[in-house]
Write an enzyme that holds these catalytic residues in place. Structure first.
Site, PDB file in Angstrom:
ATOM      1  N   HIS A 126      45.496 -11.401  24.354  1.00 18.13           N
ATOM      2  CA  HIS A 126      44.725 -12.642  24.257  1.00 18.13           C
ATOM      3  C   HIS A 126      43.902 -12.709  22.983  1.00 18.13           C
ATOM      4  CE1 HIS A 126      45.018 -12.832  28.948  1.00 18.13           C
ATOM      5  NE2 HIS A 126      46.137 -13.158  28.353  1.00 18.13           N
ATOM      6  N   CYS A 159      35.728 -20.238   5.645  1.00 17.85           N
ATOM      7  CA  CYS A 159      36.353 -19.068   5.025  1.00 17.85           C
ATOM      8  C   CYS A 159      35.716 -18.774   3.667  1.00 17.85           C
ATOM      9  CB  CYS A 159      37.845 -19.326   4.861  1.00 17.85           C
ATOM     10  SG  CYS A 159      38.683 -18.023   3.952  1.00 17.85           S
ATOM     11  N   GLY A 199      40.708  -2.084  35.700  1.00 12.76           N
ATOM     12  CA  GLY A 199      39.817  -3.241  35.689  1.00 12.76           C
ATOM     13  C   GLY A 199      40.486  -4.582  35.493  1.00 12.76           C
ATOM     14  N   SER A 200      41.491  -4.872  36.300  1.00  8.42           N
ATOM     15  CA  SER A 200      42.107  -6.206  36.231  1.00  8.42           C
ATOM     16  C   SER A 200      42.566  -6.618  37.619  1.00  8.42           C
ATOM     17  CB  SER A 200      43.309  -6.179  35.286  1.00  8.42           C
ATOM     18  OG  SER A 200      44.013  -7.405  35.362  1.00  8.42           O
ATOM     19  N   ASN A 225      40.663   0.028  40.150  1.00  4.83           N
ATOM     20  CA  ASN A 225      39.946  -1.256  40.113  1.00  4.83           C
ATOM     21  C   ASN A 225      38.926  -1.327  41.240  1.00  4.83           C
ATOM     22  OD1 ASN A 225      40.033  -3.897  38.683  1.00  4.83           O
ATOM     23  ND2 ASN A 225      40.306  -4.707  40.751  1.00  4.83           N
ATOM     24  N   ALA A 243      35.885   2.127  36.526  1.00  5.13           N
ATOM     25  CA  ALA A 243      36.698   2.662  35.430  1.00  5.13           C
ATOM     26  C   ALA A 243      35.922   3.729  34.633  1.00  5.13           C
ATOM     27  CB  ALA A 243      37.121   1.524  34.503  1.00  5.13           C
TER      28      ALA A 243
HETATM   29  P1  NAD Z   1      39.467 -10.336  36.148  1.00  5.69           P
HETATM   30  O1  NAD Z   1      38.092 -10.886  35.933  1.00  5.69           O
HETATM   31  O2  NAD Z   1      40.486 -11.193  36.788  1.00  5.69           O
HETATM   32  O3  NAD Z   1      39.403  -8.973  36.979  1.00  5.69           O
HETATM   33  C1  NAD Z   1      38.509  -7.950  36.667  1.00  5.69           C
HETATM   34  C2  NAD Z   1      38.576  -6.951  37.807  1.00  5.69           C
HETATM   35  O4  NAD Z   1      37.844  -5.797  37.418  1.00  5.69           O
HETATM   36  C3  NAD Z   1      37.933  -7.463  39.112  1.00  5.69           C
HETATM   37  O5  NAD Z   1      38.755  -7.151  40.211  1.00  5.69           O
HETATM   38  C4  NAD Z   1      36.626  -6.677  39.182  1.00  5.69           C
HETATM   39  O6  NAD Z   1      36.195  -6.449  40.512  1.00  5.69           O
HETATM   40  C5  NAD Z   1      37.039  -5.393  38.515  1.00  5.69           C
HETATM   41  N1  NAD Z   1      35.930  -4.607  37.945  1.00  5.69           N
HETATM   42  C6  NAD Z   1      34.723  -5.045  37.504  1.00  5.69           C
HETATM   43  N2  NAD Z   1      34.001  -4.021  37.025  1.00  5.69           N
HETATM   44  C7  NAD Z   1      34.771  -2.901  37.158  1.00  5.69           C
HETATM   45  C8  NAD Z   1      34.585  -1.537  36.834  1.00  5.69           C
HETATM   46  N3  NAD Z   1      33.449  -1.106  36.288  1.00  5.69           N
HETATM   47  N4  NAD Z   1      35.602  -0.688  37.088  1.00  5.69           N
HETATM   48  C9  NAD Z   1      36.758  -1.104  37.665  1.00  5.69           C
HETATM   49  N5  NAD Z   1      36.983  -2.387  37.999  1.00  5.69           N
HETATM   50  C10 NAD Z   1      36.004  -3.290  37.739  1.00  5.69           C
HETATM   51  O7  NAD Z   1      39.935  -9.786  34.732  1.00  5.69           O
HETATM   52  P2  NAD Z   1      41.305  -9.872  34.009  1.00  5.69           P
HETATM   53  O8  NAD Z   1      42.398  -9.504  34.934  1.00  5.69           O
HETATM   54  O9  NAD Z   1      41.140  -9.147  32.719  1.00  5.69           O
HETATM   55  O10 NAD Z   1      41.453 -11.416  33.677  1.00  5.69           O
HETATM   56  C11 NAD Z   1      40.368 -12.042  33.002  1.00  5.69           C
HETATM   57  C12 NAD Z   1      40.764 -12.929  31.828  1.00  5.69           C
HETATM   58  O11 NAD Z   1      39.567 -13.257  31.103  1.00  5.69           O
HETATM   59  C13 NAD Z   1      41.637 -12.238  30.840  1.00  5.69           C
HETATM   60  O12 NAD Z   1      42.496 -13.228  30.377  1.00  5.69           O
HETATM   61  C14 NAD Z   1      40.722 -11.793  29.694  1.00  5.69           C
HETATM   62  O13 NAD Z   1      41.305 -12.120  28.446  1.00  5.69           O
HETATM   63  C15 NAD Z   1      39.490 -12.655  29.811  1.00  5.69           C
HETATM   64  N6  NAD Z   1      38.204 -11.872  29.722  1.00  5.69           N
HETATM   65  C16 NAD Z   1      38.004 -10.889  28.781  1.00  5.69           C
HETATM   66  C17 NAD Z   1      36.799 -10.184  28.752  1.00  5.69           C
HETATM   67  C18 NAD Z   1      36.594  -9.114  27.718  1.00  5.69           C
HETATM   68  O14 NAD Z   1      37.193  -9.160  26.662  1.00  5.69           O
HETATM   69  N7  NAD Z   1      35.762  -8.096  28.008  1.00  5.69           N
HETATM   70  C19 NAD Z   1      35.794 -10.469  29.654  1.00  5.69           C
HETATM   71  C20 NAD Z   1      36.022 -11.480  30.592  1.00  5.69           C
HETATM   72  C21 NAD Z   1      37.238 -12.159  30.615  1.00  5.69           C
HETATM   73 ZN    ZN Z   2      40.801 -19.070   3.967  1.00  6.21          ZN
END
Ligand code: NAD
Ligand code: ZN
Length: 256
Positions: A126, A159, A199-200, A225, A243
């Protein structure tokens, strides 16, 4: 030995017996770095309208662009200020064992690289909010530098090389995922012998196909997770826990 300790030892064993370990990470790996998930009670979509985060809106609406830059400089999206946590560091340590085949991440926080993984090891499905890219000449700048260009009379950074419009380097709604990154992730998922999810919820498509392809290709699947995921029934080992607590113990166990 309690169940958790036994599971941790089992995953360390799997790593020892694997050649190509693919790690798949989501927002949950970064909550211990202070970055909230998007979908929780305090998540970003509880405060802002996702409509303001489409590529069409970004390109056409100065107000939407200002919202992006405000959130990136000093708001809910200023992820460049966060530091990697023990889970990110443990994955970097796994690379030092020679077993790491790559990290496929849905995250846009750049924390795997900040923890010391080289760019070619991290497939950011992403994109990356820790950088901005010029839409005209393609130059890429660290977000920390870009937000310093925003001043009292400058709402929108441009830029440094060609004065073109800058866009945060993450995939907005309505934008395609970077094709080459996605196909490289798909290739490695079919070719790995162990896939560890951290963590997803595995609910965002097409990213969630990556662990699915790994499992279909015969790799073992480990899911770590807090809370349920869409692929729990596919997992060879499913660990409920944080995690940042579990992953360092697993990696420490590999050398034992
Ligand atoms: P999600 O929010 O769908 O799932 C996150 C999961 O992680 C949940 O089940 C939650 O309970 C669990 N979790 C939270 N803290 C935890 C820990 N300390 N240890 C283990 N598990 C833990 O996340 P996803 O599947 O990544 O989808 C979210 C979307 O949003 C993605 O597309 C992503 O690009 C974007 N996003 C990115 C960030 C980032 O870059 N840090 C933050 C938020 C969302
Ligand atoms: Zn440029």
């Amino acid at each position: 030995m309690d169940k958790l300790k036994a599971q941790i030892a089992e995953v360390a064993d799997l790593i020892r017996n694997s050649e190509k370990v693919l790690v798949f990470t989501g927002a949950g790996i970064s909550t211990e770095s202070g970055i909230p998930d998007f979908r929780g009670a305090d998540g970003i979509w509880s405060k802002y309208d996702p409509e303001d985060f489409t590529i069409q809106k970004f390109m056409s609406d100065k107000r939407a662009r200002k919202l992006h830059w405000d959130l990136l400089s000093d708001g809910d999206l200023s992820m460049f200020k966060a530091d990697p946590n023990p889970a990110h560091h443990a994955i970097t340590e796994l690379k030092n064992t020679g077993k790491l085949y790559g990290v496929v991440t849905q995250n846009v926080d750049g924390l795997h690289q900040k923890a010391g993984l080289p760019d070619e090891m991290v497939l950011q499905l992403h994109g990356d909010l820790s950088h901005a890219r010029c839409l005209d000449c393609g130059s890429r700048f660290p977000m920390q530098t870009v937000v310093e260009w925003i001043g009292a009379d400058i709402d929108e950074p441009v830029c440094e090389n060609c004065s073109g419009m800058l866009k945060p380097d993450a995939v907005l709604f309505g934008e395609q995922l970077p094709f080459e990154v996605l196909s490289e992730a798909e290739q490695r998922s079919r070719d790995c012998d162990l896939c560890i999810v951290l963590g997803s919820t595995l609910s965002v498509y097409p990213a969630s196909l990556i662990p699915r392809y790994a499992s279909e290709g015969g790799a073992k699947l480990v899911i770590i997770n807090l809370g349920p995921t869409e692929l729990d029934s596919w997992a060879d080992i499913r660990i409920e826990g944080k995690a940042g607590e579990i992953m360092p113990e697993i990696v420490a166990g590999v050398g034992k």
